[in-house]
Write a protein that holds these residues in place. Structure first.
Motif, PDB file in Angstrom:
ATOM      1  N   ASP A  57       0.863  -1.171   0.000  1.00 46.50           N
ATOM      2  CA  ASP A  57       0.000   0.000   0.000  1.00 46.50           C
ATOM      3  C   ASP A  57       0.907   1.231   0.000  1.00 46.50           C
ATOM      4  O   ASP A  57       1.634   1.478   0.963  1.00 46.50           O
ATOM      5  N   THR A  58       0.871   1.995  -1.074  1.00 49.64           N
ATOM      6  CA  THR A  58       1.775   3.143  -1.173  1.00 49.64           C
ATOM      7  C   THR A  58       1.486   4.197  -0.109  1.00 49.64           C
ATOM      8  O   THR A  58       2.387   4.919   0.313  1.00 49.64           O
ATOM      9  N   LEU A  59       0.245   4.277   0.340  1.00 57.19           N
ATOM     10  CA  LEU A  59      -0.071   5.186   1.450  1.00 57.19           C
ATOM     11  C   LEU A  59       0.661   4.756   2.707  1.00 57.19           C
ATOM     12  O   LEU A  59       1.239   5.573   3.427  1.00 57.19           O
ATOM     13  N   GLN A  60       0.664   3.450   2.984  1.00 56.33           N
ATOM     14  CA  GLN A  60       1.350   2.924   4.153  1.00 56.33           C
ATOM     15  C   GLN A  60       2.865   3.068   4.013  1.00 56.33           C
ATOM     16  O   GLN A  60       3.567   3.345   4.993  1.00 56.33           O
ATOM     17  N   LEU A  61       3.362   2.871   2.800  1.00 53.57           N
ATOM     18  CA  LEU A  61       4.801   3.035   2.579  1.00 53.57           C
ATOM     19  C   LEU A  61       5.250   4.431   2.979  1.00 53.57           C
ATOM     20  O   LEU A  61       6.298   4.611   3.594  1.00 53.57           O
ATOM     21  N   TRP A  62       4.433   5.434   2.619  1.00 56.98           N
ATOM     22  CA  TRP A  62       4.821   6.814   2.878  1.00 56.98           C
ATOM     23  C   TRP A  62       4.671   7.196   4.341  1.00 56.98           C
ATOM     24  O   TRP A  62       5.292   8.143   4.815  1.00 56.98           O
ATOM     25  N   ASP A 120       4.180   6.360  10.792  1.00 58.78           N
ATOM     26  CA  ASP A 120       3.470   7.526  11.333  1.00 58.78           C
ATOM     27  C   ASP A 120       1.988   7.392  10.993  1.00 58.78           C
ATOM     28  O   ASP A 120       1.554   7.693   9.893  1.00 58.78           O
ATOM     29  N   TYR A 121       1.196   6.927  11.935  1.00 51.63           N
ATOM     30  CA  TYR A 121      -0.206   6.613  11.664  1.00 51.63           C
ATOM     31  C   TYR A 121      -1.076   7.848  11.496  1.00 51.63           C
ATOM     32  O   TYR A 121      -2.213   7.753  11.039  1.00 51.63           O
ATOM     33  N   LYS A 122      -0.544   9.016  11.842  1.00 57.72           N
ATOM     34  CA  LYS A 122      -1.330  10.254  11.693  1.00 57.72           C
ATOM     35  C   LYS A 122      -1.270  10.795  10.263  1.00 57.72           C
ATOM     36  O   LYS A 122      -2.105  11.577   9.860  1.00 57.72           O
ATOM     37  N   ASN A 123      -0.253  10.392   9.540  1.00 57.34           N
ATOM     38  CA  ASN A 123      -0.015  10.986   8.229  1.00 57.34           C
ATOM     39  C   ASN A 123      -0.956  10.430   7.172  1.00 57.34           C
ATOM     40  O   ASN A 123      -1.208   9.230   7.116  1.00 57.34           O
ATOM     41  N   TYR A 124      -1.481  11.325   6.332  1.00 59.14           N
ATOM     42  CA  TYR A 124      -2.247  10.902   5.154  1.00 59.14           C
ATOM     43  C   TYR A 124      -1.730  11.704   3.966  1.00 59.14           C
ATOM     44  O   TYR A 124      -1.474  12.901   4.080  1.00 59.14           O
ATOM     45  N   ILE A 125      -1.559  11.045   2.859  1.00 61.39           N
ATOM     46  CA  ILE A 125      -1.129  11.731   1.653  1.00 61.39           C
ATOM     47  C   ILE A 125      -1.952  11.212   0.478  1.00 61.39           C
ATOM     48  O   ILE A 125      -2.174  10.002   0.345  1.00 61.39           O
ATOM     49  N   SER A 126      -2.426  12.102  -0.346  1.00 65.92           N
ATOM     50  CA  SER A 126      -3.181  11.696  -1.533  1.00 65.92           C
ATOM     51  C   SER A 126      -2.218  11.144  -2.574  1.00 65.92           C
ATOM     52  O   SER A 126      -1.012  11.444  -2.566  1.00 65.92           O
ATOM     53  N   LEU A 127      -2.744  10.351  -3.470  1.00 62.50           N
ATOM     54  CA  LEU A 127      -1.920   9.799  -4.547  1.00 62.50           C
ATOM     55  C   LEU A 127      -1.350  10.921  -5.407  1.00 62.50           C
ATOM     56  O   LEU A 127      -0.172  10.883  -5.813  1.00 62.50           O
TER      57      LEU A 127
END
Length: 239
Positions: A157-162, A166-173
């Motif tokens: 999961d590229t979201l998890q890779l990034w 840090d479980y707070k972080n979210y990044i859009s594709l």
């Protein structure tokens, strides 16, 4: 992730819409269940009708899948190409059956399968699994992660890779591609427009093209993490 061969990756992305065109097309029991589901996020500016149009697609209980795009790497003459295929349609059961048929043939041939995508752990894979159960389909073992130990689940999961833990972080594709200097294909729609394009324009082809672009972007991100050359347009094949 570095140790997983590109040939074993199946990059996926799904597009979903509300199961009904509008809130008032549901019967009273479903309207009540929707109001119960969404009540905490309602405010003076957001009505039940508007919330259904804007949010129902993200919930497997109230939405449906209209497109699944899959992509896979092929090694030819020491160079990788990337092939993308979309399964789309109005009959979700047929769509899901075709998807699992493709994956079953893949496993029979290669014996290994690693799903890959952006936010697939929290969205795409659970959504597909729930909709298969709702449609009365058997859930294949390679989609049944519920009883597996975390270390037995092979998924990128590229979201998890990034997040790097840090479980707070979210990044859009889109942002992730921009940060990694990956040129994203030009989109003529975004995720918020899929429902309108489907229900008002009936343009599945346009939605499939949008879905394919996300799959290609994920593939490029994987190559960036592996420190490999990015795909050129000539190496991307729509099948």
């Amino acid at each position: 992730m570095v140790n997983i061969a590109l040939e074993n990756l199946m990059v996926i992305d799904i597009e979903t819409v509300s199961e009904y065109k509008s809130f008032d097309q549901m019967d009273e029991s479903w309207q009540y269940l929707w109001s119960e589901k969404i009540s905490k996020s309602l405010n003076d500016q957001l009505t039940l009708e508007a919330s259904y149009s804007g949010k129902a697609a993200i919930f497997a209980e109230f939405g449906k899948i209209i497109c699944i795009s899959i992509g896979f790497f092929v090694l030819e003459n020491e160079h990788y190409s990337f092939r993308v295929k979309s399964i789309d349609g109005h009959d979700e059961k047929v769509l899901l059956s075709e998807f699992t048929d493709i994956l079953s043939k893949w496993i029979a041939k290669k014996k290994q399968l690693c799903f890959c995508g952006h936010n697939i752990k929290e969205f795409d894979i659970p959504y597909i699994s729930r909709r298969m159960i709702i449609n009365g389909l058997d859930l294949p073992d390679y989609l049944d992660f519920q009883n597996k130990k975390p270390w037995d689940v092979v998924m990128i999961d590229t979201l998890q890779l990034w997040k790097f833990g840090d479980y707070k972080n979210y990044i859009s594709l889109k942002l992730m591609a921009q940060v990694l200097k990956i040129e994203s294909p030009k989109d003529d729609i975004d995720g918020s427009m899929v429902g309108k394009v489907y229900w008002e324009e009936n343009d599945l082809e346009r939605i499939a093209v949008y879905c394919q672009k996300d799959v290609i972007t994920v593939a490029q991100i994987i190559l960036r993490f592996k420190k490999m050359p990015l795909l050129q347009q000539s190496n991307i094949i729509i099948v």
